[in-house]
Design a protein around this motif. Structure first.
Motif, mmCIF file in Angstrom:
data_model
loop_
_atom_site.group_PDB
_atom_site.id
_atom_site.type_symbol
_atom_site.label_atom_id
_atom_site.label_comp_id
_atom_site.label_asym_id
_atom_site.label_seq_id
_atom_site.Cartn_x
_atom_site.Cartn_y
_atom_site.Cartn_z
ATOM 1 N N LEU A 175 0.581 -1.250 -0.230
ATOM 2 C CA LEU A 175 -0.016 0.044 -0.062
ATOM 3 C C LEU A 175 0.974 1.113 -0.134
ATOM 4 C CD1 LEU A 175 -2.694 1.323 0.212
ATOM 5 C CD2 LEU A 175 -2.817 1.156 2.610
ATOM 6 N N VAL A 176 0.351 1.901 -0.288
ATOM 7 C CA VAL A 176 1.668 3.254 -1.237
ATOM 8 C C VAL A 176 0.575 4.323 0.167
ATOM 9 C CG1 VAL A 176 2.200 5.438 -2.261
ATOM 10 C CG2 VAL A 176 2.300 3.013 -2.962
ATOM 11 N N ALA A 177 -1.041 4.228 -0.594
ATOM 12 C CA ALA A 177 -1.959 5.445 0.216
ATOM 13 C C ALA A 177 -3.490 5.037 0.503
ATOM 14 C CB ALA A 177 -1.781 7.235 -0.696
ATOM 15 N N CYS A 178 -4.504 5.244 0.345
ATOM 16 C CA CYS A 178 -5.847 5.112 1.242
ATOM 17 C C CYS A 178 -6.186 5.966 1.199
ATOM 18 C CB CYS A 178 -6.505 4.072 1.501
ATOM 19 S SG CYS A 178 -7.988 3.706 1.122
ATOM 20 N N ASP A 179 -6.558 7.029 0.259
ATOM 21 C CA ASP A 179 -6.760 8.682 0.356
ATOM 22 C C ASP A 179 -9.068 9.144 0.134
ATOM 23 O OD1 ASP A 179 -4.383 9.450 1.935
ATOM 24 O OD2 ASP A 179 -3.778 10.472 -0.177
ATOM 25 N N ASN A 180 -8.960 9.809 0.734
ATOM 26 C CA ASN A 180 -9.802 10.350 -0.102
ATOM 27 C C ASN A 180 -10.475 10.344 -1.117
ATOM 28 O OD1 ASN A 180 -12.754 12.033 -0.064
ATOM 29 N ND2 ASN A 180 -12.870 12.908 2.285
ATOM 30 N N ALA A 181 -10.998 10.314 -2.130
ATOM 31 C CA ALA A 181 -11.321 10.936 -3.249
ATOM 32 C C ALA A 181 -11.042 12.671 -3.803
ATOM 33 C CB ALA A 181 -12.014 10.257 -4.400
ATOM 34 N N THR A 182 -12.080 13.369 -2.883
ATOM 35 C CA THR A 182 -12.692 14.623 -2.620
ATOM 36 C C THR A 182 -11.997 15.541 -2.476
ATOM 37 O OG1 THR A 182 -14.722 13.962 -2.542
ATOM 38 C CG2 THR A 182 -14.390 16.197 -2.113
ATOM 39 N N ARG A 183 -11.158 16.162 -2.755
ATOM 40 C CA ARG A 183 -10.537 17.709 -2.328
ATOM 41 C C ARG A 183 -11.077 18.564 -1.356
ATOM 42 N NH1 ARG A 183 -4.800 16.373 -3.273
ATOM 43 N NH2 ARG A 183 -4.372 14.669 -3.697
ATOM 44 N N TYR A 184 -11.392 19.374 -0.259
ATOM 45 C CA TYR A 184 -12.720 19.970 -0.176
ATOM 46 C C TYR A 184 -11.410 21.102 -0.242
ATOM 47 C CZ TYR A 184 -14.391 15.776 2.315
ATOM 48 O OH TYR A 184 -15.178 14.554 2.158
ATOM 49 N N ARG A 185 -12.119 22.563 -0.057
ATOM 50 C CA ARG A 185 -12.064 23.206 -0.461
ATOM 51 C C ARG A 185 -11.419 24.033 1.191
ATOM 52 N NH1 ARG A 185 -16.134 24.286 -3.391
ATOM 53 N NH2 ARG A 185 -17.449 24.960 -1.720
ATOM 54 N N ALA A 186 -10.395 24.878 1.448
ATOM 55 C CA ALA A 186 -10.201 25.205 3.410
ATOM 56 C C ALA A 186 -11.100 25.393 3.959
ATOM 57 C CB ALA A 186 -9.061 25.800 3.430
ATOM 58 N N SER A 187 -12.121 26.794 3.054
ATOM 59 C CA SER A 187 -13.531 27.595 3.925
ATOM 60 C C SER A 187 -14.338 26.127 4.309
ATOM 61 C CB SER A 187 -13.931 28.069 3.633
ATOM 62 O OG SER A 187 -14.362 27.228 1.951
ATOM 63 N N GLU A 188 -14.286 24.968 3.828
ATOM 64 C CA GLU A 188 -15.010 24.054 4.208
ATOM 65 C C GLU A 188 -15.486 23.135 5.643
ATOM 66 O OE1 GLU A 188 -17.247 21.617 0.766
ATOM 67 O OE2 GLU A 188 -15.220 21.433 0.056
ATOM 68 N N MET A 189 -16.502 22.875 6.173
ATOM 69 C CA MET A 189 -16.724 22.517 7.358
ATOM 70 C C MET A 189 -15.915 20.861 7.357
ATOM 71 S SD MET A 189 -17.459 22.592 10.236
ATOM 72 C CE MET A 189 -18.314 23.638 10.708
ATOM 73 N N ARG A 190 -16.625 20.209 5.946
ATOM 74 C CA ARG A 190 -15.607 18.910 5.873
ATOM 75 C C ARG A 190 -14.215 19.485 6.143
ATOM 76 N NH1 ARG A 190 -18.571 16.275 0.668
ATOM 77 N NH2 ARG A 190 -17.787 18.704 -0.018
ATOM 78 N N ALA A 191 -13.486 20.036 5.239
ATOM 79 C CA ALA A 191 -11.447 20.657 5.393
ATOM 80 C C ALA A 191 -11.448 20.712 6.788
ATOM 81 C CB ALA A 191 -11.912 21.020 4.770
#
Length: 216
Positions: A175-191
Motif C-alpha cells: 500500500l502507498v496511499a488510501c485517501d479520500n478522493a474528494t479534495r475539500y476547499r479550505a473553507s469547507e466544514m468537512r475540511a
C-alpha cells in the motif's frame, strides 16, 4: 456507474494525477470510458503506449481514437496475458470499476503481475461507510438502489477504507496511499473536521477512496 450518468464516460479523472508514478510509459485503463483520463495523463507524462478495457460500446468507440489498444467487453474475459507481458506496465487504473465485478479480487490478482517495479495500481471505489448513507439507513431504512451514486444498481461489491486497501493489495502489492478522493476547499466544514481529526473522520466523510499500491 458512479456519479452523474450523463458525463461518466467522458469525464477525465483528474483526482488521480497526484498519484501517478514518475514513469508512465505504458498505461492500462480498466474501464477507460472515452479515454479522457488517459488524455489527461498524457499532458503530465510521456505515455508511449496506452491500452484500455471498456464494456460500454459507445464509450469504447470514442476511446479507440485515444488508445493504442482497446478491448471491448468485460475485464474478466479480456486476454490480458496474451497482449501484455509480466512487468510491462507502469500504471494500471481501475476507477469505479471493481465494485461492479462479481470477483474483483481475481481481477486484481491478474493485474498485479503486469506491473513493472515502481509501477502503480490506482483504484477508486465508493465508501459504503459514508455518513449520509448511514444516516438514511438508520433514520429511514433507506437501502434503495438508484441509477447512479453509492447505491448504483450495478454495484455488486461494497467497501470501506480498510477493505478497499485490502482489495488493491490482495495480489501481493504494498500500500502507498488510501485517501479520500474528494479534495475539500479550505473553507469547507468537512475540511475542518478532517484536519481536526487527523484524517480519521474521512472514513465517514469520504464518498469514495483512491487506493494506490505498488510492487513489493
Amino acid at each position: 456507474m458512479d456519479g452523474e450518468p450523463g458525463g461518466y464516460f467522458t469525464r477525465a479523472r483528474l483526482e488521480v494525477l497526484p498519484y501517478l508514478p514518475q514513469r508512465c510509459d505504458n498505461v492500462l485503463d480498466v474501464g477507460c470510458g472515452s479515454g479522457a483520463t488517459v488524455e489527461a495523463i498524457r499532458v503530465h507524462r510521456d505515455v508511449a503506449w496506452a491500452g484500455g478495457i471498456e464494456i460500454d460500446p459507445a464509450a469504447a468507440a470514442a476511446a479507440r481514437g485515444h488508445l493504442d489498444y482497446l478491448y471491448e467487453g468485460d475485464v474478466a474475459s479480456a486476454p490480458l496475458e496474451e497482449v501484455l507481458g509480466p512487468g510491462s506496465l507502469d500504471l494500471v487504473l481501475c476507477l469505479d470499476v471493481l465494485e461492479h465485478l462479481v470477483d474483483p479480487w481475481s481481477t486484481v490478482h491478474r493485474l498485479t503481475p503486469l506491473l513493472a517495479p515502481g509501477g502503480r495500481l490506482v483504484v477508486s471505489v465508493p465508501n459504503i461507510r459514508n455518513w449520509k448513507f448511514i444516516w438514511r439507513l438508520l433514520t429511514k431504512g433507506d437501502f434503495r438502489y438508484r441509477d447512479s451514486g453509492l447505491l448504483d444498481r450495478t454495484h455488486l461489491r461494497f467497501f470501506v477504507r480498510e477493505t478497499a486497501a485490502e482489495l488493491a493489495c490482495c495480489g501481493g502489492l504494498k500500500l502507498v496511499a488510501c485517501d479520500n478522493a474528494t479534495r475539500y476547499r479550505a473553507s469547507e466544514m468537512r475540511a475542518w473536521i478532517s484536519r481536526a481529526t487527523g484524517g480519521r473522520a474521512d472514513t465517514l466523510l469520504a464518498k469514495q477512496f483512491i487506493v494506490v499500491a505498488t510492487p513489493q
